[in-house]
Design a protein around this motif. Structure first.
Motif, PDB file in Angstrom:
ATOM      1  N   VAL A  63       0.849  -1.192   0.000  1.00  0.00           N
ATOM      2  CA  VAL A  63       0.000   0.000   0.000  1.00  0.00           C
ATOM      3  C   VAL A  63       0.887   1.246   0.000  1.00  0.00           C
ATOM      4  O   VAL A  63       1.706   1.418   0.903  1.00  0.00           O
ATOM      5  N   PRO A  64       0.750   2.123  -1.006  1.00  0.00           N
ATOM      6  CA  PRO A  64       1.597   3.317  -1.056  1.00  0.00           C
ATOM      7  C   PRO A  64       1.087   4.395  -0.109  1.00  0.00           C
ATOM      8  O   PRO A  64      -0.069   4.332   0.343  1.00  0.00           O
ATOM      9  N   PRO A  65       1.912   5.391   0.201  1.00  0.00           N
ATOM     10  CA  PRO A  65       1.420   6.533   0.972  1.00  0.00           C
ATOM     11  C   PRO A  65       0.283   7.222   0.206  1.00  0.00           C
ATOM     12  O   PRO A  65       0.243   7.160  -1.030  1.00  0.00           O
ATOM     13  N   PRO A  66      -0.641   7.859   0.908  1.00  0.00           N
ATOM     14  CA  PRO A  66      -1.776   8.500   0.226  1.00  0.00           C
ATOM     15  C   PRO A  66      -1.358   9.465  -0.880  1.00  0.00           C
ATOM     16  O   PRO A  66      -2.040   9.566  -1.908  1.00  0.00           O
ATOM     17  N   SER A  67      -0.229  10.148  -0.703  1.00  0.00           N
ATOM     18  CA  SER A  67       0.200  11.117  -1.710  1.00  0.00           C
ATOM     19  C   SER A  67       0.772  10.458  -2.966  1.00  0.00           C
ATOM     20  O   SER A  67       0.991  11.133  -3.970  1.00  0.00           O
ATOM     21  N   GLU A  68       1.004   9.141  -2.911  1.00  0.00           N
ATOM     22  CA  GLU A  68       1.621   8.449  -4.035  1.00  0.00           C
ATOM     23  C   GLU A  68       0.664   7.488  -4.737  1.00  0.00           C
ATOM     24  O   GLU A  68       1.093   6.655  -5.535  1.00  0.00           O
ATOM     25  N   TYR A  69      -0.620   7.598  -4.456  1.00  0.00           N
ATOM     26  CA  TYR A  69      -1.593   6.776  -5.177  1.00  0.00           C
ATOM     27  C   TYR A  69      -1.566   7.152  -6.654  1.00  0.00           C
ATOM     28  O   TYR A  69      -1.609   8.339  -7.000  1.00  0.00           O
ATOM     29  N   PRO A  70      -1.478   6.169  -7.555  1.00  0.00           N
ATOM     30  CA  PRO A  70      -1.483   6.511  -8.981  1.00  0.00           C
ATOM     31  C   PRO A  70      -2.847   7.033  -9.431  1.00  0.00           C
ATOM     32  O   PRO A  70      -3.871   6.758  -8.799  1.00  0.00           O
ATOM     33  N   VAL A  71      -2.823   7.787 -10.520  1.00  0.00           N
ATOM     34  CA  VAL A  71      -4.033   8.360 -11.103  1.00  0.00           C
ATOM     35  C   VAL A  71      -4.040   8.037 -12.597  1.00  0.00           C
ATOM     36  O   VAL A  71      -3.005   8.094 -13.250  1.00  0.00           O
ATOM     37  N   ALA A  72      -5.202   7.705 -13.127  1.00  0.00           N
ATOM     38  CA  ALA A  72      -5.308   7.422 -14.555  1.00  0.00           C
ATOM     39  C   ALA A  72      -6.653   7.913 -15.073  1.00  0.00           C
ATOM     40  O   ALA A  72      -7.645   7.981 -14.327  1.00  0.00           O
ATOM     41  N   ALA A  73      -6.679   8.253 -16.354  1.00  0.00           N
ATOM     42  CA  ALA A  73      -7.928   8.620 -17.010  1.00  0.00           C
ATOM     43  C   ALA A  73      -8.776   7.363 -17.204  1.00  0.00           C
ATOM     44  O   ALA A  73      -8.251   6.264 -17.376  1.00  0.00           O
ATOM     45  N   TYR A  74     -10.092   7.536 -17.148  1.00  0.00           N
ATOM     46  CA  TYR A  74     -10.969   6.392 -17.369  1.00  0.00           C
ATOM     47  C   TYR A  74     -12.248   6.841 -18.072  1.00  0.00           C
ATOM     48  O   TYR A  74     -12.614   8.016 -18.054  1.00  0.00           O
ATOM     49  N   ARG A  75     -12.897   5.875 -18.711  1.00  0.00           N
ATOM     50  CA  ARG A  75     -14.172   6.092 -19.365  1.00  0.00           C
ATOM     51  C   ARG A  75     -15.148   4.998 -18.954  1.00  0.00           C
ATOM     52  O   ARG A  75     -14.743   3.855 -18.752  1.00  0.00           O
ATOM     53  N   ILE A  76     -16.411   5.365 -18.839  1.00  0.00           N
ATOM     54  CA  ILE A  76     -17.468   4.400 -18.596  1.00  0.00           C
ATOM     55  C   ILE A  76     -18.176   4.192 -19.932  1.00  0.00           C
ATOM     56  O   ILE A  76     -18.667   5.153 -20.534  1.00  0.00           O
ATOM     57  N   VAL A  77     -18.226   2.954 -20.410  1.00  0.00           N
ATOM     58  CA  VAL A  77     -18.720   2.691 -21.760  1.00  0.00           C
ATOM     59  C   VAL A  77     -19.664   1.491 -21.765  1.00  0.00           C
ATOM     60  O   VAL A  77     -19.685   0.689 -20.833  1.00  0.00           O
ATOM     61  N   THR A  78     -20.414   1.371 -22.854  1.00  0.00           N
ATOM     62  CA  THR A  78     -21.243   0.188 -23.064  1.00  0.00           C
ATOM     63  C   THR A  78     -20.466  -0.838 -23.880  1.00  0.00           C
ATOM     64  O   THR A  78     -19.367  -0.571 -24.375  1.00  0.00           O
ATOM     65  N   ARG A  79     -21.056  -1.998 -24.050  1.00  0.00           N
ATOM     66  CA  ARG A  79     -20.367  -3.179 -24.600  1.00  0.00           C
ATOM     67  C   ARG A  79     -19.665  -2.908 -25.925  1.00  0.00           C
ATOM     68  O   ARG A  79     -18.513  -3.323 -26.110  1.00  0.00           O
ATOM     69  N   ASP A  80     -20.321  -2.252 -26.879  1.00  0.00           N
ATOM     70  CA  ASP A  80     -19.787  -2.131 -28.233  1.00  0.00           C
ATOM     71  C   ASP A  80     -18.957  -0.867 -28.464  1.00  0.00           C
ATOM     72  O   ASP A  80     -18.746  -0.482 -29.617  1.00  0.00           O
ATOM     73  N   TYR A  81     -18.495  -0.228 -27.397  1.00  0.00           N
ATOM     74  CA  TYR A  81     -17.720   1.001 -27.578  1.00  0.00           C
ATOM     75  C   TYR A  81     -16.470   0.758 -28.416  1.00  0.00           C
ATOM     76  O   TYR A  81     -16.159   1.534 -29.331  1.00  0.00           O
ATOM     77  N   PHE A  82     -15.758  -0.312 -28.135  1.00  0.00           N
ATOM     78  CA  PHE A  82     -14.500  -0.571 -28.839  1.00  0.00           C
ATOM     79  C   PHE A  82     -14.759  -0.941 -30.302  1.00  0.00           C
ATOM     80  O   PHE A  82     -13.973  -0.603 -31.180  1.00  0.00           O
ATOM     81  N   ARG A  83     -15.846  -1.621 -30.548  1.00  0.00           N
ATOM     82  CA  ARG A  83     -16.221  -1.946 -31.922  1.00  0.00           C
ATOM     83  C   ARG A  83     -16.616  -0.682 -32.680  1.00  0.00           C
ATOM     84  O   ARG A  83     -16.227  -0.496 -33.834  1.00  0.00           O
ATOM     85  N   ALA A  84     -17.397   0.199 -32.028  1.00  0.00           N
ATOM     86  CA  ALA A  84     -17.829   1.427 -32.698  1.00  0.00           C
ATOM     87  C   ALA A  84     -16.656   2.358 -32.990  1.00  0.00           C
ATOM     88  O   ALA A  84     -16.648   3.058 -34.002  1.00  0.00           O
TER      89      ALA A  84
END
Length: 276
Positions: free
Chosen positions: A69-90
């Motif tokens: 478990v890292p220190p609170p200041s060192e938690y990684p951050v990443a971009a994310y998207r919420i998508v439906t099933r066929d997002y990658f196909r579309a």
């Protein structure tokens, strides 16, 4: 991904009409996706929390469960998207490893239509959640390892939301801007994380996207006449608009440079002529 032949649009949320009930909002957008996908000339359709080149990206903190478990200041951050099933196909984003969302992911169970935070968090912690990650995400956090089956604990240190397991790896894609350099991103299923107030829609067409605008609007109006349909544009046009400001600035600077060159040439000629 391939932005050609992709129509994108915003469909206003029914949140106010349904009292902000997250599962009813997600069902509304799932219905909209199914209706668009059923149109003649449409190959696939999907919903997303963050439309590409719409300047509304989301980020979240997390920690890797196979690491200390890292220190609170060192938690990684990443971009994310919420998508439906066929997002990658579309979007024509390739699957590199594992599998895509099935559309049958288990959904959170709430005792009320509009759950409070003290009900949402326990429900999500009990839910086995799936995630897709980009190739850069997998290579950065699990270099030389198989990322399938790896688990993260999503959320900041003081609000660990849920355990999420990697089920697939997809190709990197620049969806924020053409100069994007960080491609370590992940995707969640709309069925499992239906907590955005509004989602956008995309559809891949066999014809030019502009020819499908009226058909898409008509189909969605059959579902609702209350929520607005707006900002309907081909995805390629959004990408072009994203660089229009830079293109204008480049042309403007180039024009000033040309004027400066002319003035310098005239001045140099005058000085030389005077000396001669």
């Amino acid at each position: 991904y391939e932005p050609e032949n992709v129509l994108s649009l915003h469909l206003a949320s029914p949140g106010a009409r349904v009292g902000g009930a997250p599962l009813r909002i997600s069902a509304f957008y799932a219905d909209a996706v199914d209706r668009l996908a059923s149109l003649p000339g449409v190959e696939s359709a999907a919903a997303t929390s963050n439309l590409a080149f719409d300047f509304n990206d989301s980020h979240n903190q997390f920690r890797l469960l196979d690491r200390p478990v890292p220190p609170p200041s060192e938690y990684p951050v990443a971009a994310y998207r919420i998508v439906t099933r066929d997002y990658f196909r579309a979007m024509s984003i390739p699957l590199l490893q594992g599998r895509l969302f099935s559309g049958d992911e288990p959904m959170p169970a709430f005792t009320s239509d509009v759950p409070k935070m003290d009900e949402i968090i326990p429900a999500l912690r009990k839910l086995p959640m799936d995630m897709m990650v980009t190739r850069s995400f997998a290579q950065h956090y699990w270099p030389g390892q198989d990322p399938i089956g790896k688990t993260i604990l999503m959320g900041p240190p003081d609000l660990e939301i849920s355990h999420v397991t990697v089920i697939g790896v997809v190709g990197d894609s620049s969806q924020e801007n053409l100069g994007q350099t960080d491609h370590a991103e992940f995707y969640l299923s709309l069925r499992q994380f239906p907590f955005f107030p509004e989602y956008s829609l995309i559809m891949r067409t066999r014809e030019k996207p502009a020819t499908m605008i009226e058909a898409a609007k008509t189909q969605l109006r059959r579902m609702t006449t209350t929520e607005a349909i707006y900002d309907v544009r081909p995805l390629s046009l959004r990408i072009a608009d994203s660089i229009s400001t830079k293109s204008f600035q480049s042309r403007l600077i180039g024009s000033f440079a040309a004027v400066a060159l002319v003035l310098a040439s005239v001045g140099l000629y005058g000085v030389l002529a005077f000396n001669v």
